[in-house]
Structures are given as C-alpha cells and as structure tokens.
Write an enzyme that holds these catalytic residues in place. Sequence first.
Site, PDB file in Angstrom:
ATOM      1  N   LYS A  94      -7.609 -10.663   8.332  1.00 11.35           N
ATOM      2  CA  LYS A  94      -8.178  -9.106   8.013  1.00 11.35           C
ATOM      3  C   LYS A  94      -7.153  -8.825   6.213  1.00 11.35           C
ATOM      4  O   LYS A  94      -6.186  -8.616   6.144  1.00 11.35           O
ATOM      5  CB  LYS A  94      -7.578  -8.027   8.936  1.00 11.35           C
ATOM      6  CG  LYS A  94      -8.226  -5.995   8.348  1.00 11.35           C
ATOM      7  CD  LYS A  94      -9.890  -5.964   8.842  1.00 11.35           C
ATOM      8  CE  LYS A  94     -10.450  -4.979   8.359  1.00 11.35           C
ATOM      9  NZ  LYS A  94     -11.123  -5.838   7.379  1.00 11.35           N
ATOM     10  N   LYS A 130      -7.207 -11.816   2.917  1.00 11.19           N
ATOM     11  CA  LYS A 130      -7.082 -12.011   1.260  1.00 11.19           C
ATOM     12  C   LYS A 130      -8.134 -12.826   0.524  1.00 11.19           C
ATOM     13  O   LYS A 130      -8.132 -13.623   1.188  1.00 11.19           O
ATOM     14  CB  LYS A 130      -6.236 -11.628   0.492  1.00 11.19           C
ATOM     15  CG  LYS A 130      -6.643 -10.623  -1.131  1.00 11.19           C
ATOM     16  CD  LYS A 130      -6.267  -8.925   0.060  1.00 11.19           C
ATOM     17  CE  LYS A 130      -6.663  -8.177  -0.983  1.00 11.19           C
ATOM     18  NZ  LYS A 130      -6.410  -6.600  -1.045  1.00 11.19           N
ATOM     19  N   GLY A 169     -13.644  -4.394   1.099  1.00 11.93           N
ATOM     20  CA  GLY A 169     -13.121  -4.424  -0.627  1.00 11.93           C
ATOM     21  C   GLY A 169     -12.036  -4.439  -0.866  1.00 11.93           C
ATOM     22  O   GLY A 169     -10.952  -4.159  -0.296  1.00 11.93           O
ATOM     23  N   ASP A 170     -11.914  -4.256  -2.147  1.00 11.21           N
ATOM     24  CA  ASP A 170     -10.704  -4.124  -3.201  1.00 11.21           C
ATOM     25  C   ASP A 170     -10.971  -4.261  -4.186  1.00 11.21           C
ATOM     26  O   ASP A 170     -12.401  -3.736  -4.791  1.00 11.21           O
ATOM     27  CB  ASP A 170      -9.467  -5.881  -3.355  1.00 11.21           C
ATOM     28  CG  ASP A 170      -8.685  -5.319  -3.605  1.00 11.21           C
ATOM     29  OD1 ASP A 170      -7.612  -4.886  -2.653  1.00 11.21           O
ATOM     30  OD2 ASP A 170      -8.391  -6.080  -4.390  1.00 11.21           O
TER      31      ASP A 170
HETATM   32  P1  NDP Z   1     -11.459  -0.634  -8.252  1.00 12.81           P
HETATM   33  O1  NDP Z   1     -11.995  -1.880  -8.508  1.00 12.81           O
HETATM   34  O2  NDP Z   1     -12.058   0.848  -7.267  1.00 12.81           O
HETATM   35  O3  NDP Z   1     -10.002   0.701  -9.224  1.00 12.81           O
HETATM   36  C1  NDP Z   1      -9.516  -0.533  -9.889  1.00 12.81           C
HETATM   37  C2  NDP Z   1      -8.880   0.329 -10.929  1.00 12.81           C
HETATM   38  O4  NDP Z   1      -7.906  -0.040 -11.524  1.00 12.81           O
HETATM   39  C3  NDP Z   1      -9.443   0.849 -12.287  1.00 12.81           C
HETATM   40  O5  NDP Z   1      -9.389   2.192 -13.004  1.00 12.81           O
HETATM   41  C4  NDP Z   1      -9.907   0.122 -13.293  1.00 12.81           C
HETATM   42  O6  NDP Z   1      -9.361  -0.041 -14.891  1.00 12.81           O
HETATM   43  C5  NDP Z   1      -7.918   0.087 -13.249  1.00 12.81           C
HETATM   44  N1  NDP Z   1      -7.553  -1.982 -13.765  1.00 12.81           N
HETATM   45  C6  NDP Z   1      -7.675  -3.235 -12.776  1.00 12.81           C
HETATM   46  N2  NDP Z   1      -7.017  -3.535 -13.415  1.00 12.81           N
HETATM   47  C7  NDP Z   1      -6.750  -3.418 -14.314  1.00 12.81           C
HETATM   48  C8  NDP Z   1      -5.875  -4.356 -15.352  1.00 12.81           C
HETATM   49  N3  NDP Z   1      -5.711  -5.398 -15.530  1.00 12.81           N
HETATM   50  N4  NDP Z   1      -5.492  -3.079 -16.390  1.00 12.81           N
HETATM   51  C9  NDP Z   1      -5.206  -2.023 -15.482  1.00 12.81           C
HETATM   52  N5  NDP Z   1      -6.181  -1.223 -14.769  1.00 12.81           N
HETATM   53  C10 NDP Z   1      -6.512  -2.192 -14.533  1.00 12.81           C
HETATM   54  O7  NDP Z   1     -10.262  -1.079  -7.497  1.00 12.81           O
HETATM   55  P2  NDP Z   1      -9.514   0.183  -5.835  1.00 12.81           P
HETATM   56  O8  NDP Z   1      -8.422   1.247  -6.769  1.00 12.81           O
HETATM   57  O9  NDP Z   1      -9.663  -0.428  -4.582  1.00 12.81           O
HETATM   58  O10 NDP Z   1      -8.005  -0.736  -5.629  1.00 12.81           O
HETATM   59  C11 NDP Z   1      -6.472  -0.442  -6.951  1.00 12.81           C
HETATM   60  C12 NDP Z   1      -5.194  -1.497  -6.284  1.00 12.81           C
HETATM   61  O11 NDP Z   1      -5.318  -0.671  -4.962  1.00 12.81           O
HETATM   62  C13 NDP Z   1      -5.207  -2.608  -6.375  1.00 12.81           C
HETATM   63  O12 NDP Z   1      -4.204  -2.724  -6.570  1.00 12.81           O
HETATM   64  C14 NDP Z   1      -5.885  -2.611  -4.814  1.00 12.81           C
HETATM   65  O13 NDP Z   1      -5.498  -4.131  -4.000  1.00 12.81           O
HETATM   66  C15 NDP Z   1      -5.042  -1.781  -4.156  1.00 12.81           C
HETATM   67  N6  NDP Z   1      -5.670  -1.848  -2.324  1.00 12.81           N
HETATM   68  C16 NDP Z   1      -7.537  -1.215  -2.046  1.00 12.81           C
HETATM   69  C17 NDP Z   1      -7.143  -0.910  -1.480  1.00 12.81           C
HETATM   70  C18 NDP Z   1      -8.843  -0.178  -0.489  1.00 12.81           C
HETATM   71  O14 NDP Z   1      -8.712   0.268   0.640  1.00 12.81           O
HETATM   72  N7  NDP Z   1      -9.848  -0.072  -2.159  1.00 12.81           N
HETATM   73  C19 NDP Z   1      -6.030  -1.143   0.335  1.00 12.81           C
HETATM   74  C20 NDP Z   1      -5.130  -1.178   0.008  1.00 12.81           C
HETATM   75  C21 NDP Z   1      -5.364  -1.566  -1.875  1.00 12.81           C
HETATM   76  P3  NDP Z   1     -11.268  -0.251 -14.865  1.00 12.81           P
HETATM   77  O15 NDP Z   1     -12.312   0.811 -14.646  1.00 12.81           O
HETATM   78  O16 NDP Z   1     -11.538  -0.354 -16.118  1.00 12.81           O
HETATM   79  O17 NDP Z   1     -11.708  -1.349 -14.342  1.00 12.81           O
END
Ligand code: NDP
Length: 450
Positions: A94, A130, A169-170
């Site tokens: 998962k 993943k 998703g991620d």
């Molecule tokens: P989203 O794609 O919804 O949002 C990601 C955010 O981070 C956006 O604001 C994006 O900016 C910014 N971002 C991405 N890459 C970079 C970078 N290299 N430098 C600066 N800003 C960056 O993703 P999520 O919110 O789903 O995920 C965020 C984090 O949380 C990740 O690490 C993910 O693995 C983790 N996570 C997510 C889960 C989930 O349920 N969604 C579960 C557990 C962990 P921009 O808008 O410019 O792209």
Amino acid sequence: MAVSDHVNLEAFMAGVERHNPGETEFHQAVYEVADNVFDYIDDKEIYHEAQILRRIAEPDRVLSFRVCWEDDKGNIRVQRGWRVQNNNAIGPYKGGLRFHPSVTQSILKFLAFEQTFKNSLTGLPMGGAKGGSNFNPKGKSDHEVMRFCQSFMTELYRHVGEDTDVPAGDIGVGAREIGYLFGQYKRLTNRFVGVLTGKGMEFGGSPIRTEATGYGTVYFMESMLNRLSDSVDGKRCLVSGSGNVAQYAAQKILELGGKVITLSDSGGFIHDPHGIDADKLAFVKELKNLRRGRLTEYAAEFGVEHHTGRPWALAADLAFPCATQNEISTAEAKLLVANGIRGVSEGANMPTEQEGIHAFTEARILFAPSKAANAGGVAVSGLEMSQNSARITWKEEELENLLRDIMTGIHDRCVEHGRSPGDDHVNYVKGANIAAFIKVADAMLAYGVV
Ligand code: NDP
C-alpha cells in the site's frame, strides 16, 4: 553475538550504499531508521540472525516500465513508470503514486521503505509500496493527463489488486488522476474492486480521505502539546506547500485556534502576518485545485509579501512542512531552533535533512517525523479498503473520530518506545522507528526465511 552498534551500523550502511549506488534519498531513509533500530536490537540476537533490517531494506520487487502517450499536438511522448513493492509482511502493499519530473527510482525506493514503517504504525494491516512516474502533469490538458494515466495503468494493472497492492495519490496525483487510473483498471479487468484509494465519492471513495493527511499531521502536533498540557490554540504556524496536505493542515490549525502565517509552492512562499483565515484558504483551494495557479496570485489578491525560497527564517511557534522531501535544510532547522520554534510536525515525507533532524532532537523540541505525523492519509486509505471490501460507506463523523483515534494511538506508541529511563522527554523519531520495526520484524520472523 552483537558487536558494537557503531561498527554494525557503519558496516550495514556501507552495504546499503554498495548495493544501491547513487540512490542518496534511499540511503538517507534507511540510515534514519537503522540509526535507532541498531540500538534497539543490540541485545536481541534473533533479529540479527534473521537479518531482518537488511531484508526490509531490500525491496521485494522494483518494477520499471515504459509509458508511451500522445500529446494534444500528436507527438509521441515517452516516460518511465515504476512501482516499488517494498514489504508485505503485515498486509497487501500500500502506498501512493507520484507524478513529478523529479521522480527517480531512488526517491520511490525511499518512499516505499518509509511507507512500510508508516503503515505499520497505523496498526492497520498494510504493507509498504510506492510508485509513480517522471511525467509532469503541470501545464498538461485534462485529455493529456487522461491519456498518460490510461497508458500508465495499462502496464500497472498486472501488478496491483485489492489483495495484492493498492496504490493511492501523492504529489501530482489527486482526484482527477485517480479517476482516470481507476477507469482504466476497470476497463482492462472488468472488475469493480478497491484497487486504488483516494477515489471519488461516487465510485467507492471514503469520506475524510482528502482531508486525512493534513488533519492527521495537526492532530499529532495537538497530541504532543496536550501531553505537556498545551495546545495548538493561539500558536503562530508556518506551513509549507499549498497542495492537498498543506491545505487541510491549515484548515485544522484554524479549527484548533492556531494562526497560519505562510504557505508555499515551487515558486516561493507568501507571508500573511494577519493569518490565512477560512476565506483566504478557500481562495487557495480554488487557485490550486481548480485553476492550478501560483501563490503570487494570493499575494496580489490580499496585498501580502511573496518571497522566493522557503518560509523557515520567520519566527513562529510551530512548523508544518507539507511540500516535499528535504525542504528543511540543516541550516534552516538550526535557524528554526534559534528562533524559538516549539514543535515541528512533518506533513510531507522526509522534509527535513538528516542533520536537521539531529538539530531538532538535540534541541529537544517536539519533533514528529513524517512516518508518524503524516500516517493519517494512509490510515484512512486503509479504512477505504475496508469499506470497499464490505461495500459500505461509513459516516464522515465516524471516520474523523477513527482518524483521531488512530493518530492518538500512533502518538502513544511513539511515547512508549521514545523515552529513555529517567527522562520524560520523548524522542518521537526513535519511538516511531522502533514501534514500527517491531511489528514488521515479528511478522517476518513468523514466516521464516522467505
Ligand atoms: P500536492 O501535489 O497536492 O502538493 C504539493 C505541494 O508542494 C505543492 O504546493 C507544490 O508546489 C509543492 N512542491 C512540490 N515539489 C516542490 C519542490 N520541489 N519545491 C517546492 N515546493 C514543491 O501533494 P501533496 O500535498 O499530496 O503531498 C505533499 C507531501 O506530503 C509529499 O511529500 C507527499 O509525499 C506527502 N504525503 C502526501 C499524502 C497525501 O495523502 N496526499 C500522504 C502522506 C504524505 P506547486 O503547486 O508549485 O507544484
């Protein structure tokens, strides 16, 4: 017999680096766990004999495949897709799918390894995996994203299943992408089963899944503060990111009476000293989820400052990194400590550099590592799997209570394993790593050498 921890850990890490050349994110994730686990297993010969940690650090399998698709101009585009199935000792694989140009095998191996421990901490029966692709959904039309998702699933469907491996998703994979992926899985297999989580509510999704990671990260902070008779109420909070996790972390902080003064995206961060209230947050959701715009528009709309870089130099009480890996450098972690940060709860996966984590733990602030703090998302995904198996949907209130209970349970497990004798301070990194390890390791011992 166990020899000195230090020698064992160094030799172990030298082996990991030799077998996984150049995969620095993967080395970092393994080191972070091994550092604590080696101490714990020092006098537990059975784990050494069975080479448990070495086996967890070798993914069960790494699948890599070509993904061809056609853009709107008729050009053929070629991307690479992966699924890393790390460990299924305690349940079906998962873990999420990430679509971002920075995706590499190393990043997915680190995330799958972390996911194994995170899923263990939830107390639910889920192994760790993943996947994703170096495809960049940014700037692509809906039709292009659909064609990519369909092509990606045309290979992935052979390797996943409701009792085998259940992606979610991620970064870059939200409701739209999950819809396209699930539609193609259903078309290819003629089966309507819970093979993906994070689905739309019309086709088997779970209430609270969208909110779960962000909410959970804040619940975890609230648990850490409550243990010291304090709370999020009245605290100034730095949040990074402005995607799924950041939006719902901000929402829960507001509900608990905290003040969110920053959000960021890959173009920089906004600093709103008056606080991002519910109306402003609604603007961010519309901006990011519907228009896929930039935070510079927030700065223009509300007349606040926009800066390039990251928000960690600002003084605040609490920090919630919710964007991406290694977004708090060692220097920034030290700056946060110097500026009096009280607590950090990691919404993103591995957002703090290794030495930055040491700066937080040495300063004895409240530091919640991602595998504990952001486990709420996968926990509700686990509950989505249960609902799909039973073909029912639980009520939102019921699920939010379950999420809160699960986060409290993870917090308490970290407290149980994160204290040293005679010291009430909790090292949540140590607590999370050891609690998560024990469950996976004991299941592996039960299976023998497989
Ligand atoms: P989203 O794609 O919804 O949002 C990601 C955010 O981070 C956006 O604001 C994006 O900016 C910014 N971002 C991405 N890459 C970079 C970078 N290299 N430098 C600066 N800003 C960056 O993703 P999520 O919110 O789903 O995920 C965020 C984090 O949380 C990740 O690490 C993910 O693995 C983790 N996570 C997510 C889960 C989930 O349920 N969604 C579960 C557990 C962990 P921009 O808008 O410019 O792209």
